[in-house]
Scaffold this motif. Structure first.
Motif, short mmCIF file in Angstrom:
data_model
loop_
_atom_site.label_atom_id
_atom_site.label_comp_id
_atom_site.label_asym_id
_atom_site.label_seq_id
_atom_site.Cartn_x
_atom_site.Cartn_y
_atom_site.Cartn_z
N GLY A 239 8.20 -3.20 -0.14
CA GLY A 239 8.80 -2.01 -0.74
C GLY A 239 9.90 -2.36 -1.73
O GLY A 239 9.97 -1.79 -2.83
N ALA A 240 10.74 -3.31 -1.36
CA ALA A 240 11.83 -3.74 -2.25
C ALA A 240 11.27 -4.40 -3.51
O ALA A 240 11.74 -4.12 -4.62
N LEU A 241 10.27 -5.25 -3.34
CA LEU A 241 9.67 -5.92 -4.48
C LEU A 241 9.01 -4.91 -5.42
O LEU A 241 9.15 -4.99 -6.64
N THR A 242 8.32 -3.94 -4.84
CA THR A 242 7.68 -2.91 -5.65
C THR A 242 8.72 -2.10 -6.41
O THR A 242 8.57 -1.84 -7.61
N ALA A 243 9.78 -1.69 -5.74
CA ALA A 243 10.84 -0.92 -6.41
C ALA A 243 11.46 -1.72 -7.54
O ALA A 243 11.68 -1.20 -8.64
N LEU A 244 11.72 -2.99 -7.30
CA LEU A 244 12.31 -3.86 -8.32
C LEU A 244 11.37 -4.02 -9.51
O LEU A 244 11.79 -3.89 -10.67
N ALA A 245 10.09 -4.28 -9.24
CA ALA A 245 9.12 -4.47 -10.31
C ALA A 245 8.91 -3.20 -11.12
O ALA A 245 8.83 -3.24 -12.35
N LEU A 246 8.83 -2.06 -10.44
CA LEU A 246 8.64 -0.80 -11.15
C LEU A 246 9.86 -0.46 -12.00
O LEU A 246 9.72 0.06 -13.12
N SER A 247 11.05 -0.73 -11.49
CA SER A 247 12.27 -0.46 -12.27
C SER A 247 12.36 -1.39 -13.48
O SER A 247 13.01 -1.05 -14.47
N ALA A 248 11.69 -2.54 -13.42
CA ALA A 248 11.67 -3.47 -14.55
C ALA A 248 10.54 -3.14 -15.52
O ALA A 248 10.34 -3.84 -16.51
N GLY A 249 9.76 -2.08 -15.21
CA GLY A 249 8.71 -1.64 -16.13
C GLY A 249 7.32 -2.14 -15.83
O GLY A 249 6.42 -1.99 -16.65
N ALA A 250 7.10 -2.74 -14.68
CA ALA A 250 5.76 -3.23 -14.33
C ALA A 250 4.80 -2.07 -14.14
O ALA A 250 5.19 -0.96 -13.75
N ASP A 251 3.53 -2.31 -14.44
CA ASP A 251 2.48 -1.31 -14.23
C ASP A 251 2.18 -1.23 -12.73
O ASP A 251 1.91 -2.25 -12.09
N ALA A 252 2.21 -0.03 -12.18
CA ALA A 252 2.05 0.16 -10.74
C ALA A 252 0.68 -0.29 -10.25
O ALA A 252 0.57 -0.94 -9.20
N GLN A 253 -0.37 0.00 -10.98
CA GLN A 253 -1.71 -0.40 -10.56
C GLN A 253 -1.85 -1.92 -10.61
O GLN A 253 -2.37 -2.53 -9.67
N ALA A 254 -1.36 -2.53 -11.67
CA ALA A 254 -1.44 -3.99 -11.78
C ALA A 254 -0.65 -4.65 -10.65
O ALA A 254 -1.09 -5.66 -10.09
N LEU A 255 0.49 -4.09 -10.32
CA LEU A 255 1.31 -4.63 -9.24
C LEU A 255 0.56 -4.58 -7.91
O LEU A 255 0.58 -5.56 -7.15
N LEU A 256 -0.12 -3.48 -7.64
CA LEU A 256 -0.87 -3.37 -6.39
C LEU A 256 -2.05 -4.34 -6.36
O LEU A 256 -2.34 -4.93 -5.33
N VAL A 257 -2.69 -4.54 -7.49
CA VAL A 257 -3.80 -5.49 -7.55
C VAL A 257 -3.32 -6.91 -7.32
O VAL A 257 -3.92 -7.68 -6.59
N VAL A 258 -2.20 -7.25 -7.95
CA VAL A 258 -1.64 -8.61 -7.78
C VAL A 258 -1.22 -8.80 -6.35
O VAL A 258 -1.46 -9.81 -5.74
N TRP B 48 0.83 -1.20 0.00
CA TRP B 48 0.00 0.00 0.00
C TRP B 48 0.87 1.25 0.00
O TRP B 48 0.69 2.15 -0.81
N ALA B 49 1.84 1.30 0.89
CA ALA B 49 2.71 2.48 1.00
C ALA B 49 3.51 2.69 -0.28
O ALA B 49 3.63 3.82 -0.77
N ALA B 50 4.05 1.61 -0.83
CA ALA B 50 4.85 1.73 -2.04
C ALA B 50 4.00 2.13 -3.25
O ALA B 50 4.50 2.72 -4.21
N GLY B 51 2.71 1.82 -3.19
CA GLY B 51 1.82 2.15 -4.30
C GLY B 51 1.25 3.56 -4.24
O GLY B 51 0.61 4.02 -5.20
N LEU B 52 1.46 4.27 -3.14
CA LEU B 52 0.88 5.61 -3.00
C LEU B 52 1.32 6.61 -4.08
O LEU B 52 0.48 7.33 -4.61
N PRO B 53 2.61 6.68 -4.43
CA PRO B 53 2.99 7.65 -5.46
C PRO B 53 2.29 7.41 -6.80
O PRO B 53 1.84 8.35 -7.45
N SER B 54 2.17 6.15 -7.20
CA SER B 54 1.50 5.88 -8.48
C SER B 54 0.00 6.13 -8.38
O SER B 54 -0.62 6.59 -9.34
#
Length: 169
Positions: free
Chosen positions: A150-169, A29-35
């Motif tokens: 937080g680390a997983l979110t940062a890694l996924a976003l840097s690899a180009g993952a969609d932030a909303q899809a990441l939060l849903v998953v 949740w916290a890592a998804g706030l900026p997106s």
């Protein structure tokens, strides 16, 4: 090995897992706030009000959670409230506007409040059965879950993952 000790160890592992998963959900949740802020164009004031609404929902539900835990047991409440609060995270992740986000943030907070009370009450029960202080380790596990998210979110976003899809998953 003594059956009572084996059961206490199993309970300890289960509670550790629960704290890690709850910390992970909060970390996502916290890592998804900026997106979320960027996608909905919230701005600082609206984003702050969403965080306040989550806290308000949690505070309200915490008042009801204690009697619920007393009546049903902390273990049962954890089994229901944990998945419900994780599922409630879908609401803010899928919100299409500020009004919808605000209402869903309250629901997310309600689920979190019950979950937090139940898991902490259960940690006290497990500590009592275990026979030595272990609650601080549970809270450390919560922090590790949050850091992992937080680390997983940062890694996924840097690899180009969609932030909303990441939060849903």
């Amino acid at each position: 090995m003594n059956k009572k000790l084996t059961e206490a160890r199993r309970a300890r592992i289960g509670v550790f897992g629960f704290f890690v998963l709850c910390g992970f959900v909060m970390g996502l949740w916290a890592a998804g706030l900026p997106s979320l802020d960027e996608r909905l164009g919230l701005g600082a004031a609206r984003l702050g009000s969403v965080l306040l609404l989550i806290s308000a929902g949690a505070l309200v539900s915490m008042l009801a959670a204690g009697p619920l835990v007393d009546r049903l047991s902390s273990r049962r409440v954890c089994w229901v409230a944990g998945p419900v609060s994780a599922f409630a995270l879908l609401g803010p992740a899928l919100a299409t506007g500020y009004g919808m986000l605000a209402g869903l943030a309250v629901l997310f907070g309600l689920g979190l409040g019950v979950t937090e009370v139940a898991m902490n009450a259960h940690s006290v029960e497990v500590e009592r059965r275990y026979g030595r202080p272990i609650i601080s380790a549970f809270h450390g596990a919560w922090s590790l879950g949050g850091a992992a998210a937080g680390a997983l979110t940062a890694l996924a976003l840097s690899a180009g993952a969609d932030a909303q899809a990441l939060l849903v998953v």
